[in-house]
Motif scaffolding. Structure first.
Motif, short mmCIF file in Angstrom:
data_model
loop_
_atom_site.label_atom_id
_atom_site.label_comp_id
_atom_site.label_asym_id
_atom_site.label_seq_id
_atom_site.Cartn_x
_atom_site.Cartn_y
_atom_site.Cartn_z
N ARG A 20 0.79 -1.24 0.00
CA ARG A 20 0.00 0.00 0.00
C ARG A 20 0.82 1.29 0.00
NH1 ARG A 20 -2.63 -3.61 3.25
NH2 ARG A 20 -4.80 -4.12 2.71
N THR A 21 2.14 1.22 -0.01
CA THR A 21 2.93 2.46 -0.09
C THR A 21 2.58 3.24 -1.35
OG1 THR A 21 4.73 1.40 1.10
CG2 THR A 21 5.27 3.43 -0.08
N CYS A 22 2.28 2.54 -2.42
CA CYS A 22 1.94 3.20 -3.69
C CYS A 22 0.70 4.08 -3.54
CB CYS A 22 1.72 2.17 -4.79
SG CYS A 22 0.39 0.98 -4.44
N VAL A 23 -0.23 3.65 -2.73
CA VAL A 23 -1.48 4.41 -2.57
C VAL A 23 -1.17 5.80 -2.02
CG1 VAL A 23 -3.70 4.50 -1.36
CG2 VAL A 23 -2.82 2.31 -2.22
N ASP A 24 -0.25 5.87 -1.07
CA ASP A 24 0.11 7.16 -0.47
C ASP A 24 0.85 8.05 -1.45
OD1 ASP A 24 -1.02 6.30 1.90
OD2 ASP A 24 0.87 5.50 2.67
N GLN A 25 1.54 7.46 -2.42
CA GLN A 25 2.33 8.24 -3.37
C GLN A 25 1.50 8.78 -4.53
OE1 GLN A 25 5.63 9.05 -3.09
NE2 GLN A 25 5.38 8.19 -1.05
N CYS A 26 0.38 8.17 -4.82
CA CYS A 26 -0.37 8.51 -6.02
C CYS A 26 -1.06 9.87 -5.87
CB CYS A 26 -1.41 7.44 -6.33
SG CYS A 26 -2.34 7.79 -7.84
N PRO A 27 -0.73 10.84 -6.75
CA PRO A 27 -1.30 12.19 -6.60
C PRO A 27 -2.75 12.30 -7.07
CG PRO A 27 0.10 12.10 -8.54
CD PRO A 27 0.24 10.77 -7.85
N VAL A 28 -3.24 11.30 -7.76
CA VAL A 28 -4.62 11.39 -8.27
C VAL A 28 -5.52 10.30 -7.69
CG1 VAL A 28 -3.98 12.57 -10.40
CG2 VAL A 28 -4.01 10.07 -10.36
N ASP A 29 -5.02 9.58 -6.69
CA ASP A 29 -5.84 8.63 -5.95
C ASP A 29 -6.50 7.59 -6.88
OD1 ASP A 29 -6.85 7.57 -3.62
OD2 ASP A 29 -8.65 8.82 -3.61
N CYS A 30 -5.67 7.04 -7.77
CA CYS A 30 -6.24 6.08 -8.74
C CYS A 30 -5.85 4.64 -8.47
CB CYS A 30 -5.88 6.49 -10.16
SG CYS A 30 -4.14 6.26 -10.58
N ILE A 31 -5.41 4.35 -7.23
CA ILE A 31 -5.07 2.97 -6.88
C ILE A 31 -6.05 2.50 -5.80
CG2 ILE A 31 -3.29 1.39 -6.04
CD1 ILE A 31 -1.20 3.49 -6.87
N GLN A 32 -6.79 1.44 -6.12
CA GLN A 32 -7.77 0.91 -5.16
C GLN A 32 -7.43 -0.53 -4.79
OE1 GLN A 32 -11.98 1.45 -5.60
NE2 GLN A 32 -11.73 3.27 -6.84
N GLU A 33 -7.93 -0.92 -3.64
CA GLU A 33 -7.68 -2.25 -3.12
C GLU A 33 -8.73 -3.24 -3.57
OE1 GLU A 33 -7.27 -2.66 1.08
OE2 GLU A 33 -6.09 -0.83 1.27
N GLY A 34 -8.27 -4.41 -4.00
CA GLY A 34 -9.13 -5.57 -4.05
C GLY A 34 -8.97 -6.32 -2.75
N GLU A 35 -9.32 -7.58 -2.78
CA GLU A 35 -9.13 -8.37 -1.57
C GLU A 35 -7.70 -8.90 -1.48
OE1 GLU A 35 -12.39 -11.03 -0.63
OE2 GLU A 35 -10.94 -12.54 0.02
N ARG A 36 -7.10 -9.22 -2.64
CA ARG A 36 -5.78 -9.84 -2.63
C ARG A 36 -4.69 -8.98 -3.27
NH1 ARG A 36 -5.87 -15.88 -4.60
NH2 ARG A 36 -3.79 -15.76 -3.68
N MET A 37 -5.07 -7.96 -4.04
CA MET A 37 -4.05 -7.07 -4.62
C MET A 37 -4.65 -5.69 -4.87
SD MET A 37 -3.52 -8.16 -8.66
CE MET A 37 -3.05 -6.50 -9.24
N LEU A 38 -3.77 -4.75 -5.23
CA LEU A 38 -4.17 -3.41 -5.57
C LEU A 38 -4.25 -3.28 -7.09
CD1 LEU A 38 -1.76 -1.56 -3.13
CD2 LEU A 38 -4.15 -2.11 -2.72
#
Ligand code: SF4
Length: 105
Positions: free
Chosen positions: A15-33
């Motif tokens: 989930r480090t990528c989620v914090d880095q993304c400036p446009v909030d385009c990374i969402q979680e599934g159950e097993r991966m992002l």
């Protein structure tokens, strides 16, 4: 060409990528992002921070991982799994990801 998350994320989801993304385009599934290709601005901020090296520019994907372009995109558009179900269904991951074997602890 958007960035794409691949199988090295499965069952890790750092989930480090989620914090880095400036446009909030990374969402979680159950097993991966998953990265939303329609919203990704190709800034590249997510790629170097992933400790799993799971993130690639789509055009740089190794051939065995090429299916992850569609897997990331489908997550946002499919109506039988993922966020487009609006919570109507409890199936979260792309079927190709849900089928992957789980690591034995
Ligand atoms: Fe977000 Fe940039 Fe990564 Fe695209 S490349 S998912 S915009 S951090």
């Amino acid at each position: 060409m958007p960035y794409v998350i691949t199988d090295a994320c499965v069952d890790i989801m750092d989930r480090t990528c989620v914090d880095q993304c400036p446009v909030d385009c990374i969402q979680e599934g159950e097993r991966m992002l998953y990265i939303n290709p329609d919203d990704c601005i190709d800034c590249g901020a997510c790629e170097p921070v992933c400790p799993q090296n799971a993130i690639y520019l789509a055009e740089s994907l190794p051939a065995p991982l090429s299916g992850y372009v569609a897997i990331n995109a489908d997550f946002y558009t499919a109506t039988d799994f993922g966020p487009a179900t609006g919570g109507r269904l409890t199936v979260v991951d792309h079927p190709a990801v849900a089928r992957l074997p789980r690591a034995v602890a």
